[in-house]
Design an enzyme around this catalytic site. Structure first.
Site, PDB file in Angstrom:
ATOM      1  CG  ASP A  13      -2.125   0.840   1.096  1.00 54.68           C
ATOM      2  OD1 ASP A  13      -2.331   1.400  -0.002  1.00 54.68           O
ATOM      3  OD2 ASP A  13      -2.884   0.963   2.074  1.00 54.68           O
ATOM      4  CG  ASN A  61      -7.185  -1.884  -6.571  1.00 52.41           C
ATOM      5  OD1 ASN A  61      -6.223  -2.599  -6.339  1.00 52.41           O
ATOM      6  ND2 ASN A  61      -7.571  -0.932  -5.730  1.00 52.41           N
TER       7      ASN A  61
HETATM    8  C1  FPP Z   1      -1.444   0.381  -3.506  1.00 52.90           C
HETATM    9  O1  FPP Z   1      -1.122   1.733  -3.549  1.00 52.90           O
HETATM   10  C2  FPP Z   1      -0.932  -0.333  -4.642  1.00 52.90           C
HETATM   11  C3  FPP Z   1      -1.687  -0.853  -5.653  1.00 52.90           C
HETATM   12  C4  FPP Z   1      -3.149  -0.741  -5.713  1.00 52.90           C
HETATM   13  C5  FPP Z   1      -1.083  -1.548  -6.778  1.00 52.90           C
HETATM   14  C6  FPP Z   1       0.174  -2.323  -6.518  1.00 52.90           C
HETATM   15  C7  FPP Z   1       0.893  -2.453  -7.801  1.00 52.90           C
HETATM   16  C8  FPP Z   1       2.227  -2.339  -7.978  1.00 52.90           C
HETATM   17  C9  FPP Z   1       3.175  -2.166  -6.869  1.00 52.90           C
HETATM   18  C10 FPP Z   1       2.846  -2.341  -9.330  1.00 52.90           C
HETATM   19  C11 FPP Z   1       2.287  -3.221 -10.402  1.00 52.90           C
HETATM   20  C12 FPP Z   1       2.270  -4.662 -10.111  1.00 52.90           C
HETATM   21  C13 FPP Z   1       3.092  -5.606 -10.615  1.00 52.90           C
HETATM   22  C14 FPP Z   1       2.901  -7.035 -10.224  1.00 52.90           C
HETATM   23  C15 FPP Z   1       4.203  -5.290 -11.522  1.00 52.90           C
HETATM   24  P1  FPP Z   1      -2.303   2.777  -3.637  1.00 52.90           P
HETATM   25  O2  FPP Z   1      -2.401   3.237  -5.052  1.00 52.90           O
HETATM   26  O3  FPP Z   1      -3.542   2.211  -3.062  1.00 52.90           O
HETATM   27  O4  FPP Z   1      -1.727   3.904  -2.711  1.00 52.90           O
HETATM   28  P2  FPP Z   1      -2.540   5.001  -1.885  1.00 52.90           P
HETATM   29  O5  FPP Z   1      -3.384   4.241  -0.897  1.00 52.90           O
HETATM   30  O6  FPP Z   1      -1.437   5.777  -1.238  1.00 52.90           O
HETATM   31  O7  FPP Z   1      -3.341   5.781  -2.875  1.00 52.90           O
END
Ligand code: FPP
Length: 232
Positions: A13, A61
């Protein structure tokens, strides 16, 4: 002696917050998050963690702005095509869990090719949760058992129908970025996991912090419902 968890699950996260704090687009946070994935996969392999499950894209998501969903799908496709050879070389089997039918056809194709090409990997399994929801996974499992005529279920029977069948439950769950929730991740499989939370945003998560999580896990006594005396 440090005890190494056999299976670590991570809720990655804070990519968005990492980007906002730097005045950068959210996609840049995800790109940096993907770099962290590379580091942490290899750190887990070096430490002999046998299974690593990453929550990359939840059922919820899909409701994000379409540009962000697109950017995540592109990153995933790029990750799969560019890392396949290394996964094979490092004997790392790749597996995807979740409602994969909802993913774009080109991503499904890359996933399939990566799973097939890495099948023989016996050093570590990297499991990526995509379009994943824990309650939905349990429903899919129960529906598939009902479809096969199973009249009464037990935990062991349900386990055979989960996306994670054959993989031991996670011993340690790590969640970054200061949130203290499970967010519908591996609800069944995390029943006895130790939980580790950190304020660090995922793009800043390092192998040193992974070691701190493993050390914290090592210090805890897992009782599985037994008393202290029974464990002696
Ligand atoms: C959470 O941060 C992260 C995600 C929803 C996506 C995770 C994906 C990656 C790390 C990269 C792509 C994946 C692969 C397997 C290459 P958030 O966007 O929810 O952060 P926030 O809560 O601060 O907005």
């Amino acid at each position: 002696m440090k005890q190494i968890p056999r299976h670590i699950a991570i809720i990655m996260d804070g990519n968005g917050r990492w980007a906002r704090e730097r005045g950068q687009p959210r996609a840049e946070g995800h790109r940096r998050g993907a770099e962290t994935i590379e580091n942490i996969v290899s750190a887990c392999r070096d430490r002999n963690v046998r299974h690593l499950t990453l929550y990359a894209f939840s059922e919820e998501n899909w409701r994000r702005p379409s540009e962000e969903v697109l950017a995540l799908m592109q990153l995933l496709r790029h990750f799969l095509s560019s890392k396949r050879a290394e996964l094979i070389e490092k004997k790392t089997a790749f597996r995807a869990i979740g409602d994969l039918e909802r993913l774009p056809a080109d991503v499904r194709q890359e996933l399939w090719e990566t799973c097939e090409a890495t099948k023989g990997g016996d050093r570590m399994t990297l499991i990526v949760a995509l379009s994943y929801g824990g309650r939905q996974e349990i429903c899919r499992a129960v529906n598939s058992l009902a479809g096969r005529g199973v009249k009464e279920v037990t935990p062991e029977i349900i386990e055979t129908a989960l996306d994670t069948s054959g993989i031991p439950d996670p011993d340690l769950l790590i969640r970054t970025s200061g949130e203290y929730r499970l967010s519908n991740f591996l609800l069944w499989q995390l029943a006895y996991a130790e939980l580790y939370f950190t304020e660090t945003h995922w793009p800043d998560f390092t192998a040193e912090e992974l070691d701190r999580a493993i050390e914290s896990f090592s210090r805890r006594q897992r009782r599985f419902g037994l008393t202290d005396d029974q464990l002696k």
